[in-house]
Scaffold this active site. Structure first.
Site, PDB file in Angstrom:
ATOM      1  N   ILE A   1       7.813  -2.519   2.090  1.00 49.71           N
ATOM      2  CA  ILE A   1       6.887  -3.658   2.045  1.00 49.71           C
ATOM      3  C   ILE A   1       7.507  -4.879   2.732  1.00 49.71           C
ATOM      4  O   ILE A   1       8.539  -5.404   2.273  1.00 49.71           O
ATOM      5  CB  ILE A   1       6.489  -3.991   0.576  1.00 49.71           C
ATOM      6  N   THR A   2       6.862  -5.312   3.801  1.00 44.09           N
ATOM      7  CA  THR A   2       7.356  -6.451   4.574  1.00 44.09           C
ATOM      8  C   THR A   2       7.303  -7.716   3.713  1.00 44.09           C
ATOM      9  O   THR A   2       6.257  -8.012   3.118  1.00 44.09           O
ATOM     10  CB  THR A   2       6.500  -6.629   5.862  1.00 44.09           C
TER      11      THR A   2
ATOM     12  N   ILE B   1      15.755   2.295  33.965  1.00 45.12           N
ATOM     13  CA  ILE B   1      15.932   1.696  35.296  1.00 45.12           C
ATOM     14  C   ILE B   1      17.301   1.016  35.406  1.00 45.12           C
ATOM     15  O   ILE B   1      17.970   1.074  36.422  1.00 45.12           O
ATOM     16  CB  ILE B   1      14.785   0.690  35.594  1.00 45.12           C
TER      17      ILE B   1
ATOM     18  N   SER C   1       0.521   7.486   5.688  1.00 43.10           N
ATOM     19  CA  SER C   1      -0.697   7.686   6.486  1.00 43.10           C
ATOM     20  C   SER C   1      -1.867   8.058   5.588  1.00 43.10           C
ATOM     21  O   SER C   1      -2.997   7.629   5.796  1.00 43.10           O
ATOM     22  CB  SER C   1      -0.480   8.815   7.489  1.00 43.10           C
TER      23      SER C   1
ATOM     24  N   GLU D   1       1.238  -0.055  10.118  1.00 40.56           N
ATOM     25  CA  GLU D   1      -0.204  -0.321  10.314  1.00 40.56           C
ATOM     26  C   GLU D   1      -0.918   0.925  10.843  1.00 40.56           C
ATOM     27  O   GLU D   1      -1.911   0.814  11.555  1.00 40.56           O
ATOM     28  CB  GLU D   1      -0.418  -1.469  11.306  1.00 40.56           C
TER      29      GLU D   1
ATOM     30  N   THR E   1       0.286   5.066  12.187  1.00 40.47           N
ATOM     31  CA  THR E   1       1.025   5.612  13.335  1.00 40.47           C
ATOM     32  C   THR E   1       0.052   5.858  14.497  1.00 40.47           C
ATOM     33  O   THR E   1      -1.172   5.824  14.308  1.00 40.47           O
ATOM     34  CB  THR E   1       1.663   6.964  12.959  1.00 40.47           C
TER      35      THR E   1
ATOM     36  N   LEU F   1       0.832  -1.205   0.000  1.00 32.68           N
ATOM     37  CA  LEU F   1       0.000   0.000   0.000  1.00 32.68           C
ATOM     38  C   LEU F   1       0.870   1.259   0.000  1.00 32.68           C
ATOM     39  O   LEU F   1       0.694   2.161  -0.817  1.00 32.68           O
ATOM     40  CB  LEU F   1      -0.910  -0.018   1.246  1.00 32.68           C
TER      41      LEU F   1
ATOM     42  N   ASP G   1      -8.509  -3.614  10.242  1.00 34.06           N
ATOM     43  CA  ASP G   1      -9.385  -4.031  11.354  1.00 34.06           C
ATOM     44  C   ASP G   1      -8.938  -5.373  11.929  1.00 34.06           C
ATOM     45  O   ASP G   1      -9.057  -5.617  13.126  1.00 34.06           O
ATOM     46  CB  ASP G   1     -10.848  -4.142  10.886  1.00 34.06           C
TER      47      ASP G   1
HETATM   48  C1  LIG Z   1       9.420  -1.988   9.146  1.00 34.33           C
HETATM   49  C2  LIG Z   1       8.262  -1.475   8.352  1.00 34.33           C
HETATM   50  C3  LIG Z   1       7.438  -2.362   7.680  1.00 34.33           C
HETATM   51  C4  LIG Z   1       6.390  -1.894   6.912  1.00 34.33           C
HETATM   52  N1  LIG Z   1       5.613  -2.803   6.215  1.00 34.33           N
HETATM   53  C5  LIG Z   1       4.674  -2.326   5.342  1.00 34.33           C
HETATM   54  C6  LIG Z   1       3.970  -3.248   4.484  1.00 34.33           C
HETATM   55  O1  LIG Z   1       4.156  -4.480   4.542  1.00 34.33           O
HETATM   56  N2  LIG Z   1       3.083  -2.733   3.595  1.00 34.33           N
HETATM   57  C7  LIG Z   1       2.846  -1.382   3.490  1.00 34.33           C
HETATM   58  O2  LIG Z   1       2.025  -1.001   2.652  1.00 34.33           O
HETATM   59  N3  LIG Z   1       3.504  -0.503   4.297  1.00 34.33           N
HETATM   60  C8  LIG Z   1       4.416  -0.929   5.200  1.00 34.33           C
HETATM   61  N4  LIG Z   1       5.101  -0.042   5.993  1.00 34.33           N
HETATM   62  C9  LIG Z   1       4.842   1.388   5.869  1.00 34.33           C
HETATM   63  C10 LIG Z   1       4.061   1.965   7.042  1.00 34.33           C
HETATM   64  O3  LIG Z   1       2.749   1.474   7.061  1.00 34.33           O
HETATM   65  C11 LIG Z   1       4.135   3.501   6.939  1.00 34.33           C
HETATM   66  O4  LIG Z   1       5.452   3.864   7.249  1.00 34.33           O
HETATM   67  C12 LIG Z   1       3.155   4.193   7.880  1.00 34.33           C
HETATM   68  O5  LIG Z   1       1.841   4.053   7.428  1.00 34.33           O
HETATM   69  C13 LIG Z   1       3.458   5.689   8.038  1.00 34.33           C
HETATM   70  O6  LIG Z   1       3.594   6.315   6.787  1.00 34.33           O
HETATM   71  P1  LIG Z   1       4.867   7.226   6.484  1.00 34.33           P
HETATM   72  O7  LIG Z   1       6.081   6.495   6.921  1.00 34.33           O
HETATM   73  O8  LIG Z   1       4.764   7.648   5.072  1.00 34.33           O
HETATM   74  O9  LIG Z   1       4.707   8.490   7.440  1.00 34.33           O
HETATM   75  P2  LIG Z   1       3.799   9.763   7.174  1.00 34.33           P
HETATM   76  O10 LIG Z   1       2.443   9.365   6.762  1.00 34.33           O
HETATM   77  O11 LIG Z   1       4.551  10.704   6.290  1.00 34.33           O
HETATM   78  O12 LIG Z   1       3.730  10.384   8.636  1.00 34.33           O
HETATM   79  C14 LIG Z   1       4.781  11.163   9.202  1.00 34.33           C
HETATM   80  C15 LIG Z   1       4.275  11.729  10.535  1.00 34.33           C
HETATM   81  O13 LIG Z   1       3.124  12.570  10.314  1.00 34.33           O
HETATM   82  C16 LIG Z   1       2.041  12.148  11.135  1.00 34.33           C
HETATM   83  N5  LIG Z   1       0.770  12.348  10.449  1.00 34.33           N
HETATM   84  C17 LIG Z   1       0.466  12.029   9.174  1.00 34.33           C
HETATM   85  N6  LIG Z   1      -0.824  12.333   8.899  1.00 34.33           N
HETATM   86  C18 LIG Z   1      -1.337  12.834  10.057  1.00 34.33           C
HETATM   87  C19 LIG Z   1      -2.639  13.326  10.442  1.00 34.33           C
HETATM   88  N7  LIG Z   1      -3.664  13.338   9.576  1.00 34.33           N
HETATM   89  N8  LIG Z   1      -2.813  13.750  11.712  1.00 34.33           N
HETATM   90  C20 LIG Z   1      -1.784  13.728  12.604  1.00 34.33           C
HETATM   91  N9  LIG Z   1      -0.543  13.280  12.290  1.00 34.33           N
HETATM   92  C21 LIG Z   1      -0.332  12.848  11.049  1.00 34.33           C
HETATM   93  C22 LIG Z   1       2.317  10.673  11.362  1.00 34.33           C
HETATM   94  O14 LIG Z   1       1.666  10.207  12.523  1.00 34.33           O
HETATM   95  C23 LIG Z   1       3.825  10.647  11.500  1.00 34.33           C
HETATM   96  O15 LIG Z   1       4.181  11.005  12.809  1.00 34.33           O
HETATM   97  C24 LIG Z   1       6.142  -0.495   6.815  1.00 34.33           C
HETATM   98  C25 LIG Z   1       6.951   0.416   7.509  1.00 34.33           C
HETATM   99  C26 LIG Z   1       8.017  -0.058   8.257  1.00 34.33           C
HETATM  100  C27 LIG Z   1       8.885   0.939   8.956  1.00 34.33           C
END
Ligand SMILES: Cc1cc2nc3c(=O)[nH]c(=O)nc-3n(C[C@H](O)[C@H](O)[C@H](O)COP(=O)(O)OP(=O)(O)OC[C@H]3O[C@@H](n4cnc5c(N)ncnc54)[C@H](O)[C@@H]3O)c2cc1C
Length: 412
Positions: free
Chosen positions: A177-178, A363, A152, A391, A393, A145, A266
């Site tokens: 992507i995991t 600690i 996000s 999944e 933040t 995704l 979900d």
């Molecule tokens: C080890 C690992 C494995 C992963 N595996 C997968 C996978 O298998 N498949 C997949 O599709 N993705 C995967 N991901 C991606 C992961 O789902 C995304 O990193 C996550 O959804 C956050 O997106 P971003 O990193 O682009 O951060 P961003 O969306 O850019 O967010 C950056 C910051 O802004 C904040 N923020 C963003 N929008 C808002 C809002 N509306 N209100 C308040 N705060 C906000 C966030 O909380 C965060 O603190 C993986 C990530 C990691 C690190």
């Protein structure tokens, strides 16, 4: 809701706990340093854990080939699958969260196929993994995704799809992507037109080896280093029309692509919450043992009281978060919508576990930061942070929760 585990769940927990203590943890640091779980070890582990993986309830929760023959759960006929899967996930993550993410199977790719796939599609892609398992091969599914610029904000995805005869042509880039590089198939989310937002999104299954589908870089990470996190590139990738999940009709006038991505969360958010709890509990137990050993003779000293108060808070937060995850699972097991509860469990568990790892190091002082085969606290400290990111933040969970509260004030 029943708090007591069933006999089967207790047996599962004990079996995985023992595997965690005696088989997984001794390998943990080596796997972390080498950034991989050796295939031979993974095969050996899978064989040892085969009774657990063949558990029908767990299969139903995670979406296996057999699942398509079962009735959906209801209040009258509940399943135990989601709760059982949570108990298993917590215990496996207590052993090593990276190994858990490396286990073969549909992984995060399972729920979207389960939610939106036609019976033939479920049979094909779950069957492909089941066949590999029968041959003794390791095979994975994955979930694609996230994109550079759309994590996000799921409605902001820019990977495009265009119908061309009996194929779809997909162009774009997916990141983080995991198991993405090793997966036999990946559920890829794309859009027919970014201007359409959610309504334009489609979900496809793209098989490994499809022309135009390649692996970019494999990431080096802070934690979960033995788990593969890959970039995937789709360059004029031609996917047969029958790989569109649910078929064309499923998308007419509906935001099925977006909903498929959300439904996945979900079922997976409580699971991911339980993994976080497994790591948080590992840190909590580790520091409890250390405190018992080191501070036994200093009980009257104020410092001891300050420390045990922190332990009590860690315990309370972890336990409260566990109750939320179990509630989210109970709702899924009784066929009730659980989006709000799934988000609450993920937000609470990730936060409780991040704090448990952080406080455990505080600690223990410098000793908590040292890397040794028998001292995994610094590794858990690195591993846990991502549980508050993937999944959705912590902030995004709170956005989901508040939207649900405001759209249905009575349910709060
Ligand atoms: C080890 C690992 C494995 C992963 N595996 C997968 C996978 O298998 N498949 C997949 O599709 N993705 C995967 N991901 C991606 C992961 O789902 C995304 O990193 C996550 O959804 C956050 O997106 P971003 O990193 O682009 O951060 P961003 O969306 O850019 O967010 C950056 C910051 O802004 C904040 N923020 C963003 N929008 C808002 C809002 N509306 N209100 C308040 N705060 C906000 C966030 O909380 C965060 O603190 C993986 C990530 C990691 C690190």
């Amino acid at each position: 809701m029943e708090f007591e585990l069933t006999r089967k769940q207790k047996e599962l927990k004990d079996a995985l706990h023992n595997l965690g203590r005696y088989v997984i943890r001794p390998m943990s640091l080596q796997m972390d340093r080498e950034h991989r779980v050796p295939d031979a070890f993974l095969k050996q582990f899978v064989a040892m854990a085969s009774s657990v993986r063949s558990d029908q309830d767990v299969g139903a929760a995670l979406g296996d080939a057999e699942e398509i023959k079962r009735e959906p759960p209801s209040r009258e006929k509940p399943s135990f699958g989601n709760r059982t899967a949570l108990v298993g996930a917590e215990e496996l993550a207590w052993g090593d969260a990276s190994l858990l993410l490396c286990l073969p199977g549909a992984g995060l790719g399972g729920p979207p196929v389960k939610a939106t796939g036609t019976p033939a599609q479920k049979k094909k892609w779950f069957g492909m993994l089941a066949d590999a398992d029968k041959r003794g091969d390791l095979a994975w599914g994955a979930y694609g995704l996230t994109e550079p610029g759309a994590g996000s904000d799921v409605s902001g995805i820019r990977t495009t799809c265009r119908k061309d005869g009996d194929h779809w042509v997909i162009n774009g880039r997916k990141c983080y992507i995991t198991n993405g590089a090793r997966a036999a198939w990946v559920v890829i989310f794309a859009t027919v037109d970014p201007a359409l937002g959610r309504a334009g999104q489609r979900a496809f299954v793209v098989e490994k080896g499809t022309p135009g589908f390649t692996v970019g870089k494999i990431e080096e990470k802070l934690g979960l280093r033995a788990s593969e996190t890959a970039e995937l590139v789709l360059d004029d990738c031609r996917v047969p029309a029958e790989n569109l999940l649910g078929g064309d009709a499923a998308y007419e006038g509906k935001s099925t692509g977006f909903q498929t991505a959300m439904k996945t969360f979900d079922s997976t958010r409580p699971l991911v919450a339980s993994m976080a709890l497994g790591i948080g509990r590992a840190a909590y137990e580790y520091v409890c043992d250390a405190v018992k050993e080191r501070y036994m003779l200093s009980r009257p000293v104020p410092r001891y009281h300050a420390i045990v108060e922190r332990l009590a808070k860690m315990h309370r937060r972890l336990e409260a978060a566990r109750m939320l995850t179990w509630k989210a699972a109970w709702m899924a097991d009784t066929g009730q919508p659980n989006a709000k509860e799934a988000s609450m469990s993920k937000a609470a568990a990730a936060q409780a576990a991040v704090r448990a790892c952080f406080e455990a190091i505080e600690i223990l002082g410098a000793d908590g930061t040292i890397q040794r085969e028998d001292a995994l606290l610094e590794k858990w400290f690195r591993d846990i942070k991502v549980y508050d990111i993937f999944e959705g933040t912590g902030q995004i969970q709170r956005v989901v929760i508040s939207k649900r509260i405001l759209s249905d004030l009575k349910s709060f």
